[in-house]
Design an enzyme around this catalytic site. Structure first.
Site, PDB file in Angstrom:
ATOM      1  N   HIS A 117      32.907 -48.479  70.721  1.00  0.00           N
ATOM      2  CA  HIS A 117      32.130 -49.086  69.819  1.00  0.00           C
ATOM      3  C   HIS A 117      30.248 -47.999  70.363  1.00  0.00           C
ATOM      4  O   HIS A 117      30.375 -47.987  71.308  1.00  0.00           O
ATOM      5  CB  HIS A 117      31.870 -50.585  69.952  1.00  0.00           C
ATOM      6  CG  HIS A 117      30.870 -51.808  69.579  1.00  0.00           C
ATOM      7  ND1 HIS A 117      29.826 -51.572  69.563  1.00  0.00           N
ATOM      8  CD2 HIS A 117      31.986 -52.889  69.167  1.00  0.00           C
ATOM      9  CE1 HIS A 117      29.599 -52.550  69.383  1.00  0.00           C
ATOM     10  NE2 HIS A 117      30.433 -53.295  68.697  1.00  0.00           N
ATOM     11  N   ASP A 194      33.004 -49.850  79.115  1.00  0.00           N
ATOM     12  CA  ASP A 194      33.003 -51.079  78.231  1.00  0.00           C
ATOM     13  C   ASP A 194      34.370 -52.661  78.421  1.00  0.00           C
ATOM     14  O   ASP A 194      35.115 -51.765  77.620  1.00  0.00           O
ATOM     15  CB  ASP A 194      32.588 -50.076  76.762  1.00  0.00           C
ATOM     16  CG  ASP A 194      32.256 -50.951  75.876  1.00  0.00           C
ATOM     17  OD1 ASP A 194      32.952 -53.174  76.397  1.00  0.00           O
ATOM     18  OD2 ASP A 194      32.222 -51.200  74.245  1.00  0.00           O
ATOM     19  N   GLN A 197      36.006 -55.864  75.088  1.00  0.00           N
ATOM     20  CA  GLN A 197      37.911 -56.520  74.594  1.00  0.00           C
ATOM     21  C   GLN A 197      39.271 -56.658  75.343  1.00  0.00           C
ATOM     22  O   GLN A 197      39.949 -57.832  75.463  1.00  0.00           O
ATOM     23  CB  GLN A 197      37.973 -55.335  73.428  1.00  0.00           C
ATOM     24  CG  GLN A 197      37.029 -55.538  72.232  1.00  0.00           C
ATOM     25  CD  GLN A 197      36.904 -56.298  71.418  1.00  0.00           C
ATOM     26  OE1 GLN A 197      38.321 -57.096  71.303  1.00  0.00           O
ATOM     27  NE2 GLN A 197      35.734 -56.430  70.863  1.00  0.00           N
ATOM     28  N   LYS A 220      33.102 -63.441  73.773  1.00  0.00           N
ATOM     29  CA  LYS A 220      34.568 -63.203  73.254  1.00  0.00           C
ATOM     30  C   LYS A 220      35.886 -63.672  74.090  1.00  0.00           C
ATOM     31  O   LYS A 220      37.209 -63.406  73.345  1.00  0.00           O
ATOM     32  CB  LYS A 220      34.938 -61.384  72.981  1.00  0.00           C
ATOM     33  CG  LYS A 220      34.141 -60.711  72.315  1.00  0.00           C
ATOM     34  CD  LYS A 220      34.096 -59.625  71.793  1.00  0.00           C
ATOM     35  CE  LYS A 220      31.991 -58.385  71.022  1.00  0.00           C
ATOM     36  NZ  LYS A 220      33.087 -58.532  70.011  1.00  0.00           N
ATOM     37  N   CYS A 359      31.119 -51.805  63.534  1.00  0.00           N
ATOM     38  CA  CYS A 359      30.983 -50.777  64.764  1.00  0.00           C
ATOM     39  C   CYS A 359      31.536 -49.582  65.583  1.00  0.00           C
ATOM     40  O   CYS A 359      30.975 -49.377  66.738  1.00  0.00           O
ATOM     41  CB  CYS A 359      30.579 -51.707  65.699  1.00  0.00           C
ATOM     42  SG  CYS A 359      29.064 -53.058  64.994  1.00  0.00           S
TER      43      CYS A 359
END
Length: 404
Positions: A117, A194, A197, A220, A359
């Protein structure tokens, strides 16, 4: 694992039977108890934290710090390693500037991946540009996995940082973070993950990952916007200087110099997102009560069912790996239809999906595409909604068949 009985916990989902919401990779819907947590704070606890000698402020502080403890339990971490931020983007910038700006030098290398991302790329571009460092990438295989055979040549004594996404927001690929972290540590590199998700969908144990930092966005994972988490190994946090300066993060301030509070307060300058952090703690409790193993199993069941049913749609192409190392995200194209047109047609059928480069322009460039349409699942979605999604695609395909 069917979690469809939980749909009644989500006011928007329960109140909109006409809507099939398949955009949870962008933001999740919120359970009633999270919404009520926000409302309850402003009605009964509203005061600034850490700063008041009166009872209301002490109660607000207790609730805020309890949220930190809840997020620590969620990640199998220690509370003093939990830094509240706005989102994953801020967390990645915090690491890039507070660590990278002080430690990178000319000729050093930051290793990322082709599926990142932009939040996992742009902060490193900015800091590397200031320091004369280089950003390199682990390439992808045709299946949409990281090409781990390239690691040996990419990891060198110049590699200072390995920054990678745990689960791709486009392909759904779940990367072998622990394996990559082990190899990164062999060359002395810092490992930044990261988890925007992965945290909402997978059981995450930051200690088992072997990383130094892990970032997530609350919105999220059933929480509100404006609150996220950066987890960092305490010895690394302790060695870092501040990211932002101001109130709350100081120990002593003189006209010409300052000293700073220990982590995590060192990285929480000014008034934090108090209500949002407390509500994020409530969201973490909700997910822990459901069980992250069950959440992942539910996502996987929907993914496999959807992938099978999508084979019925002529001219539709799905991207991403097939196998257990994939979460509930499906990017796709339909013939020559532009991704935004396809998303608009689906919206007219009551199906909410995302369209664009998500993104992740380098990834789409790798795929030879300008954009994809993306469906993503979460614990409140059902097989019946997958059926509605596929049937809508079949109607769109039949209507535009001659043009496709």
């Amino acid at each position: 694992m069917d979690l469809s009985t939980l749909r009644v916990d989500f006011p928007l989902i329960a109140g909109r039977p006409d809507l099939v919401y398949l955009d949870s990779a962008a933001t999740s819907q919120k359970p009633r108890r999270v919404i009520e947590s926000l409302k309850r704070f402003y009605e009964t606890l509203n005061a600034n934290v850490h700063r008041g000698a009166y009872r209301l402020s002490a109660e607000a502080t207790e609730a805020y710090e309890e949220a930190r403890k809840r997020l620590a339990r969620f990640l199998n971490a220690n509370p003093q390693e939990i830094v509240f931020v706005r989102n994953t983007t801020e967390a990645m910038n915090l690491v890039a500037y507070a660590w990278g700006l002080r430690n990178l030098k000319e000729g050093d290398e930051v290793l990322v991946t082709e599926m990142e991302h932009h939040a996992g790329l742009v902060p490193w571009h900015l800091v590397a540009g200031l320091k004369g460092a280089k950003v390199k990438a682990i390439p992808l295989t045709e299946e949409g996995r990281l090409d781990l055979s390239a690691l040996e040549g990419l990891l060198t004594e110049r590699t200072r940082v390995v920054s990678l996404v745990h689960m791709s927001n486009v392909l759904g690929t779940i990367n072998p973070v622990a394996e990559i972290a082990k190899k990164a540590k062999e060359v002395g590199a810092l490992v930044v993950v990261d988890g925007a998700q992965s945290a909402p969908h997978l059981p995450v144990d930051v200690k088992a990952l072997g990383a130094d930092f892990f970032a997530l966005s609350g919105h999220k994972m059933l929480g509100p916007t404006g609150a996220g988490v950066l987890w960092g190994r305490y010895p690394v946090l302790e060695e870092m200087g501040p990211f932002l300066g101001g109130g709350e993060m100081i120990r002593e301030v003189h006209v010409d110099r300052s000293t700073y509070a220990p982590p995590p307060q060192r990285f929480e300058a000014g008034t934090p997102p108090i209500a949002e952090a407390i509500a994020l703690g409530e969201a973490a409790c909700y997910l822990m009560e459901v069980g992250m193993e069950k959440v992942f199993a539910h996502d996987r069941a929907l993914l496999e069912y959807a992938l099978k049913r999508l084979e019925e749609v002529p001219r539709l192409r799905v991207y991403g790996p097939r196998g257990e190392d994939r979460g509930g995200v499906i990017p796709f194209t339909l013939g020559r239809l532009h991704a935004h047109d396809l998303a608009t047609f689906l919206d007219q059928e009551g199906i909410a999906v995302r369209a664009g480069h998500h993104c992740a322009q380098p990834l789409h460039r790798k795929l030879g595409l300008a954009a994809t349409t993306r469906a993503s699942f979460y614990l409140y979605n059902t097989k019946e909604e997958v059926d509605r999604f596929v049937e809508a695609l079949l109607r769109i395909q039949a209507k535009y068949r001659a043009w496709l």
